[in-house]
Design an enzyme around this catalytic site. Structure first.
Site, PDB file in Angstrom:
ATOM      1  N   GLU A  26      71.909  35.266  99.298  1.00 51.00           N
ATOM      2  CA  GLU A  26      71.350  34.431 100.375  1.00 51.00           C
ATOM      3  C   GLU A  26      70.454  35.287 101.256  1.00 51.00           C
ATOM      4  OE1 GLU A  26      71.293  31.060  99.920  1.00 51.00           O
ATOM      5  OE2 GLU A  26      73.470  31.131  99.753  1.00 51.00           O
ATOM      6  N   HIS A  27      69.260  34.793 101.558  1.00 53.65           N
ATOM      7  CA  HIS A  27      68.255  35.516 102.355  1.00 53.65           C
ATOM      8  C   HIS A  27      67.810  36.805 101.664  1.00 53.65           C
ATOM      9  CE1 HIS A  27      68.147  33.019 106.006  1.00 53.65           C
ATOM     10  NE2 HIS A  27      69.408  32.774 105.751  1.00 53.65           N
ATOM     11  N   THR A  28      67.858  36.809 100.351  1.00 56.64           N
ATOM     12  CA  THR A  28      67.401  37.994  99.618  1.00 56.64           C
ATOM     13  C   THR A  28      66.041  37.769  98.959  1.00 56.64           C
ATOM     14  OG1 THR A  28      68.704  37.206  97.750  1.00 56.64           O
ATOM     15  CG2 THR A  28      69.685  38.960  99.083  1.00 56.64           C
ATOM     16  N   ASP A  29      65.677  36.515  98.701  1.00 54.74           N
ATOM     17  CA  ASP A  29      64.455  36.319  97.890  1.00 54.74           C
ATOM     18  C   ASP A  29      63.200  36.792  98.610  1.00 54.74           C
ATOM     19  OD1 ASP A  29      64.295  34.065  99.581  1.00 54.74           O
ATOM     20  OD2 ASP A  29      63.750  32.677  97.966  1.00 54.74           O
ATOM     21  N   GLY A 113      69.666  21.148 102.163  1.00 56.14           N
ATOM     22  CA  GLY A 113      69.757  22.501 101.631  1.00 56.14           C
ATOM     23  C   GLY A 113      69.928  22.559 100.122  1.00 56.14           C
ATOM     24  N   LEU A 114      69.777  21.416  99.446  1.00 56.41           N
ATOM     25  CA  LEU A 114      69.866  21.428  97.988  1.00 56.41           C
ATOM     26  C   LEU A 114      68.474  21.374  97.358  1.00 56.41           C
ATOM     27  CD1 LEU A 114      73.047  19.264  97.318  1.00 56.41           C
ATOM     28  CD2 LEU A 114      72.815  21.719  97.636  1.00 56.41           C
ATOM     29  N   SER A 117      62.873  19.495  98.294  1.00 49.82           N
ATOM     30  CA  SER A 117      61.430  19.777  98.362  1.00 49.82           C
ATOM     31  C   SER A 117      60.941  20.401  97.052  1.00 49.82           C
ATOM     32  CB  SER A 117      61.092  20.657  99.566  1.00 49.82           C
ATOM     33  OG  SER A 117      61.811  21.863  99.546  1.00 49.82           O
ATOM     34  N   GLU A 149      54.181  24.502  98.746  1.00 46.32           N
ATOM     35  CA  GLU A 149      55.106  24.418  99.890  1.00 46.32           C
ATOM     36  C   GLU A 149      54.668  25.334 101.029  1.00 46.32           C
ATOM     37  OE1 GLU A 149      59.067  23.575  99.023  1.00 46.32           O
ATOM     38  OE2 GLU A 149      59.802  24.119 101.007  1.00 46.32           O
ATOM     39  N   ASP A 161      63.830  28.537  94.992  1.00 41.45           N
ATOM     40  CA  ASP A 161      64.061  27.104  94.815  1.00 41.45           C
ATOM     41  C   ASP A 161      63.240  26.550  93.663  1.00 41.45           C
ATOM     42  OD1 ASP A 161      65.503  27.492  97.059  1.00 41.45           O
ATOM     43  OD2 ASP A 161      64.244  26.272  98.382  1.00 41.45           O
TER      44      ASP A 161
HETATM   45  P1  ADP Z   1      65.610  20.457 101.292  1.00 40.53           P
HETATM   46  O1  ADP Z   1      64.584  21.043 100.376  1.00 40.53           O
HETATM   47  O2  ADP Z   1      66.734  21.391 101.558  1.00 40.53           O
HETATM   48  O3  ADP Z   1      66.103  19.131 100.852  1.00 40.53           O
HETATM   49  P2  ADP Z   1      63.376  20.514 103.071  1.00 40.53           P
HETATM   50  O4  ADP Z   1      63.267  20.328 104.559  1.00 40.53           O
HETATM   51  O5  ADP Z   1      62.885  21.787 102.500  1.00 40.53           O
HETATM   52  O6  ADP Z   1      64.917  20.254 102.705  1.00 40.53           O
HETATM   53  O7  ADP Z   1      62.605  19.348 102.320  1.00 40.53           O
HETATM   54  C1  ADP Z   1      62.812  18.004 102.669  1.00 40.53           C
HETATM   55  C2  ADP Z   1      61.483  17.300 102.732  1.00 40.53           C
HETATM   56  O8  ADP Z   1      60.937  17.169 101.400  1.00 40.53           O
HETATM   57  C3  ADP Z   1      61.595  15.888 103.253  1.00 40.53           C
HETATM   58  O9  ADP Z   1      61.515  15.840 104.663  1.00 40.53           O
HETATM   59  C4  ADP Z   1      60.401  15.216 102.591  1.00 40.53           C
HETATM   60  O10 ADP Z   1      59.211  15.476 103.291  1.00 40.53           O
HETATM   61  C5  ADP Z   1      60.312  15.921 101.235  1.00 40.53           C
HETATM   62  N1  ADP Z   1      61.037  15.172 100.196  1.00 40.53           N
HETATM   63  C6  ADP Z   1      61.950  15.660  99.343  1.00 40.53           C
HETATM   64  N2  ADP Z   1      62.400  14.713  98.488  1.00 40.53           N
HETATM   65  C7  ADP Z   1      61.747  13.571  98.799  1.00 40.53           C
HETATM   66  C8  ADP Z   1      61.757  12.226  98.299  1.00 40.53           C
HETATM   67  N3  ADP Z   1      62.542  11.858  97.283  1.00 40.53           N
HETATM   68  N4  ADP Z   1      60.941  11.337  98.894  1.00 40.53           N
HETATM   69  C9  ADP Z   1      60.157  11.695  99.910  1.00 40.53           C
HETATM   70  N5  ADP Z   1      60.101  12.922 100.421  1.00 40.53           N
HETATM   71  C10 ADP Z   1      60.876  13.874  99.888  1.00 40.53           C
HETATM   72 MG    MG Z   2      63.404  22.778 100.755  1.00 41.08          MG
END
Ligand code: ADP
Ligand code: MG
Length: 355
Positions: A26-29, A113-114, A117, A149, A161
């Protein structure tokens, strides 16, 4: 509303990509170090087709939000920035991308956190690769997704990720060297499965805290005269640093060493102990935990059948991951969640799915 109903014709290509959970590292990448994510069963699916009116049309079923983009002079905000970013990165690499109809649906929890994105980016790039017959491989998909991203969604993320979403599978743990991108698919520790519980604490400080830790690590590396903290292998070398940099660097060095230990093949019990040590270091040295996460992790650690538990992701809220005896995940998750929510928390089980 499905693709056909929205765009009056069926999709021409479809692809999906999974979310991920990081088990160790965690926090290594962003310190050029080592990580150990695995892929979760929940996935994001992207359907695409050609748009005939010269505009991009993006729709998310999860958000029930549609965005039409005509003049691409600025980066859109929200979920479209991830998709738009993927298109822009492909164009910068010399690929011509026509106007698109694009439909997103996902079972990956968003913002927990899964890595929903990265799942969105990788699924988008895979769908475009298929639609347009692009000659790009899975590592390039991960790299383009990361660039999208960073440069378009404005998140200073590492490569973990996207590499997990693009190259991982649910049967293995992906060992990844974030500097060289050398990787290995490791078997899951025998007789074990994972549980992920969201603490219900929003990750409000996550982006500022994350950026602050990145800066601290860069400063520590500069003072130690190394390119990145990954180049420090002996934890006593960090003693020369002032606090809090000493503790930050201590976490990164010991965390990298914990990941490397797993490469030699470890039992579930030993893997669990490394996870517990990781959490203690994230809490005390890296200071990215919060009291509710500590409570949840302790409850998991004390539960029969749990090999080990830690926060997962950047911290400052978000989720915990535990390695538990195979077949016990559902029972353990239900029991610990009840205990945790009885304290007034609003946690929820993310893995196993459907609890
Ligand atoms: P995590 O990646 O941990 O889920 P992030 O804050 O990095 O959290 O990414 C979440 C963002 O990615 C959301 O706010 C949205 O903008 C986008 N996103 C991810 N999946 C979807 C989805 N199925 N539909 C619309 N936006 C999505
Ligand atoms: Mg994310």
């Amino acid at each position: 509303m499905n693709f056909q109903q929205l765009f009056a014709k069926p999709p021409e290509a479809e692809a999906s990509a999974p979310g991920r959970v990081n088990l160790l590292g965690e926090h290594t990448d962003y310190n050029d170090g080592f990580v150990l994510p695995t892929v979760i069963p929940q996935r994001t699916t992207v359907q695409v087709g050609f748009s005939t009116d010269g505009q991009h049309h993006f729709y998310s079923e999860n958000l029930d939000e549609r965005v039409d983009i005509l003049e691409i002079k600025y980066t859109p905000s929200g979920f479209t920035s991830y998709i738009f970013g993927c298109i822009q990165v492909l164009q910068q690499k010399g690929h011509t991308i026509p106007s698109l109809n694009l439909y997103v649906k996902s079972s990956v929890p968003i913002g927990s956190g899964l890595s929903s994105s990265a799942a969105l980016e990788v699924a988008t790039l895979r769908a475009l690769r298929q639609l347009l017959n692009l000659a790009i491989d899975d590592v390039e998909i991960a790299q383009f997704a990361q660039q999208a991203e960073i440069h378009y969604a404005g998140v200073q993320c590492g490569i973990m990720d996207q590499m997990a979403a693009s190259l991982g599978d649910t049967e293995h743990i992906l060992f990844l060297d974030s500097r060289t991108l050398e990787r290995r698919m490791l078997p899951f520790p025998s007789g074990a499965e994972i549980v992920v519980i969201d603490s219900g604490i929003p990750r409000t400080l996550a982006s500022s805290g994350y950026n602050h830790r990145r800066t601290e690590c860069q400063e520590a590396a500069r003072l130690l005269k190394v390119k990145a903290l990954r180049d420090v292998t002996n934890s006593s070398a960090v003693k020369a640093l002032p606090e809090p940099l000493q503790r930050r660097a201590h976490h990164v060095v010991t965390e990298n060493n914990r990941v490397l230990e797993v490469l030699h093949g470890v039992s579930s019990e030993h893997f669990g102990k490394l996870m517990n040590a990781s959490h203690a270091s994230l809490r005390d040295n890296y200071e990215v935990s919060v009291p509710a996460l500590d409570t949840l992790v302790e409850m998991l650690q004390k539960t029969l059948g749990v090999f080990g538990a830690k926060l997962t992701g950047a911290g400052f809220g978000g989720a915990c991951v535990a390695l538990v005896a195979a077949g016990e995940g559902k029972n353990i998750a239900t029991k610990v969640l009840e205990q945790y929510n009885n304290l007034g928390n609003t946690g929820r089980v993310l893995i196993p799915a459907g609890i």
